[in-house]
Design a protein around this motif. Structure first.
Motif, PDB file in Angstrom:
ATOM      1  N   GLY A   1       0.826  -1.208   0.000  1.00  0.00           N
ATOM      2  CA  GLY A   1       0.000   0.000   0.000  1.00  0.00           C
ATOM      3  C   GLY A   1       0.856   1.253   0.000  1.00  0.00           C
TER       4      GLY A   1
ATOM      5  N   GLU B   1       0.960   4.101  -2.996  1.00  0.00           N
ATOM      6  CA  GLU B   1       0.767   5.529  -2.745  1.00  0.00           C
ATOM      7  C   GLU B   1       1.939   6.334  -3.296  1.00  0.00           C
ATOM      8  OE1 GLU B   1      -0.092   6.476   1.295  1.00  0.00           O
ATOM      9  OE2 GLU B   1      -1.978   5.367   1.276  1.00  0.00           O
ATOM     10  N   ASN B   2       3.143   5.824  -3.141  1.00  0.00           N
ATOM     11  CA  ASN B   2       4.316   6.528  -3.665  1.00  0.00           C
ATOM     12  C   ASN B   2       4.312   6.580  -5.183  1.00  0.00           C
ATOM     13  OD1 ASN B   2       6.170   7.537  -1.565  1.00  0.00           O
ATOM     14  ND2 ASN B   2       5.907   5.466  -0.817  1.00  0.00           N
TER      15      ASN B   2
ATOM     16  N   PHE C   1       1.732   9.150  -6.127  1.00  0.00           N
ATOM     17  CA  PHE C   1       2.259  10.472  -5.782  1.00  0.00           C
ATOM     18  C   PHE C   1       3.249  10.965  -6.844  1.00  0.00           C
ATOM     19  CE2 PHE C   1       5.600  12.995  -3.707  1.00  0.00           C
ATOM     20  CZ  PHE C   1       4.846  14.054  -3.234  1.00  0.00           C
TER      21      PHE C   1
ATOM     22  N   ILE D   1      -3.211  16.308   1.642  1.00  0.00           N
ATOM     23  CA  ILE D   1      -4.080  15.262   2.181  1.00  0.00           C
ATOM     24  C   ILE D   1      -5.339  15.968   2.642  1.00  0.00           C
ATOM     25  CG2 ILE D   1      -4.349  13.560   4.026  1.00  0.00           C
ATOM     26  CD1 ILE D   1      -1.285  13.279   3.967  1.00  0.00           C
TER      27      ILE D   1
ATOM     28  N   ASP E   1      -6.367  10.133   0.403  1.00  0.00           N
ATOM     29  CA  ASP E   1      -4.913  10.105   0.235  1.00  0.00           C
ATOM     30  C   ASP E   1      -4.386  11.358  -0.441  1.00  0.00           C
ATOM     31  OD1 ASP E   1      -4.502   7.630   1.461  1.00  0.00           O
ATOM     32  OD2 ASP E   1      -4.860   6.538  -0.395  1.00  0.00           O
ATOM     33  N   PHE E   2      -5.034  11.799  -1.503  1.00  0.00           N
ATOM     34  CA  PHE E   2      -4.542  12.963  -2.245  1.00  0.00           C
ATOM     35  C   PHE E   2      -5.690  13.863  -2.667  1.00  0.00           C
ATOM     36  CE2 PHE E   2      -1.635   9.441  -3.302  1.00  0.00           C
ATOM     37  CZ  PHE E   2      -0.466   9.953  -2.787  1.00  0.00           C
TER      38      PHE E   2
ATOM     39  N   GLN F   1      -8.085   8.265  -3.808  1.00  0.00           N
ATOM     40  CA  GLN F   1      -7.848   7.315  -2.722  1.00  0.00           C
ATOM     41  C   GLN F   1      -7.139   6.107  -3.318  1.00  0.00           C
ATOM     42  OE1 GLN F   1      -8.497   7.792   0.531  1.00  0.00           O
ATOM     43  NE2 GLN F   1      -7.536   5.830   0.976  1.00  0.00           N
ATOM     44  N   VAL F   2      -5.994   5.744  -2.769  1.00  0.00           N
ATOM     45  CA  VAL F   2      -5.209   4.628  -3.275  1.00  0.00           C
ATOM     46  C   VAL F   2      -5.479   3.403  -2.407  1.00  0.00           C
ATOM     47  CG1 VAL F   2      -2.873   3.792  -3.757  1.00  0.00           C
ATOM     48  CG2 VAL F   2      -3.420   6.214  -4.050  1.00  0.00           C
ATOM     49  N   SER F   3      -5.724   2.273  -3.061  1.00  0.00           N
ATOM     50  CA  SER F   3      -5.971   1.037  -2.329  1.00  0.00           C
ATOM     51  C   SER F   3      -5.527  -0.153  -3.163  1.00  0.00           C
ATOM     52  CB  SER F   3      -7.465   0.913  -2.011  1.00  0.00           C
ATOM     53  OG  SER F   3      -7.728  -0.298  -1.347  1.00  0.00           O
TER      54      SER F   3
END
Length: 72
Positions: free
Chosen positions: A21, A25-26, A29, A41, A50-51, A63-65
């Protein structure tokens, strides 16, 4: 005798594989930066996002998942 380079690499790889996870996200990003977004955030109805991305006066929520399935 411990071969430190191998030990560090094995620990680093296992850490990265256990924290997918964080990696996702990285990746998101860095791609958003590449595309010229500014990010913070934020919250939507008391839920963390998330962003919150802004570019050219437009705002996008991301939203990252790894999965959207419930863990039961």
């Amino acid at each position: 005798m411990v071969r430190w380079g191998v030990f560090i690499l094995e620990n680093r790889v296992s850490y990265l594989l256990e924290n997918r996870g964080f990696l996702l996200e990285n990746i998101v990003f860095l791609e958003l930066i590449r595309r010229g977004y500014s990010m913070t955030i934020g919250n939507i109805d008391q839920n963390e996002v998330d962003f919150v991305c802004k570019r050219n006066g437009k705002k996008v929520y991301i939203q990252v998942s790894e999965s959207i399935l419930d863990e039961v």
